[in-house]
Design a protein around this motif. Structure first.
Motif: not given
Length: 170
Positions: A1-15
């Motif tokens: 079981x691996x976590x999966x992140x669903x984010x916009x590219x801008x959110x990745x850079x920010x968070x």
């Protein structure tokens, strides 16, 4: 079981601070709409990358961004239209490509028929519509008499569209 992140590219850079997480796989969807500078911050956080997008779609645009001053220092709201190269365009010549052939989003096949024929050489597989001859669904042509562009606006067509929207809502 691996976590999966669903984010916009801008959110990745920010968070997600650089170096705090390493992803096994980064999937960049709708890549024709993603500017290179935003995509690179995602790619730097992953071991492998899959880029998914349609090169037939328009590139990213700054249409809604405003310029707030002119050369005299006066403030003005001037719309800026400046296309920039997407990450899909930037890597297009260096990576293997595959075409996804199924088109599933349109509720009526006539909505994609023009694009399928003119841009995809009729290679898209489109689900047939159960309402093939329906007057309710599909693309229809409504001729508007005396419509013409003046100063970038077609008042006659604009009023016809608003009236059609009002009729639809009623």
């Amino acid at each position: 079981q691996m976590p999966c992140f669903m984010m916009s590219p801008m959110a990745v850079a920010k968070y997600i601070p650089p170096g705090s997480l390493d992803f096994d796989l980064v999937v960049m969807d709708e890549a024709s709409q993603v500017k290179q500078e935003y995509a690179l911050s995602c790619f730097a956080r992953g071991k492998k990358v899959v880029v998914v997008g349609d090169p037939k779609q328009l590139p990213p645009t700054n249409f809604f961004e405003k310029s707030t001053s002119d050369s005299d220092g006066n403030s003005e709201d001037i719309s800026v239209i400046q296309d920039s190269e997407s990450i899909l365009e930037a890597i297009g010549g260096f990576t293997p490509k595959r075409m996804l052939q199924w088109h599933y989003r349109s509720r009526h096949e006539s909505l994609i028929a023009f694009s399928n024929y003119n841009f995809y050489d009729s290679r898209l597989i489109v689900f047939p519509s159960p309402w093939d001859q329906s007057e309710e669904f599909g693309v229809k042509h409504h001729y508007v008499e005396h419509g013409r562009f003046l100063s970038g606006v077609n008042q006659t067509e604009s009023h016809a569209v608003v009236n059609a929207i009002v009729r639809h809502l009623m």
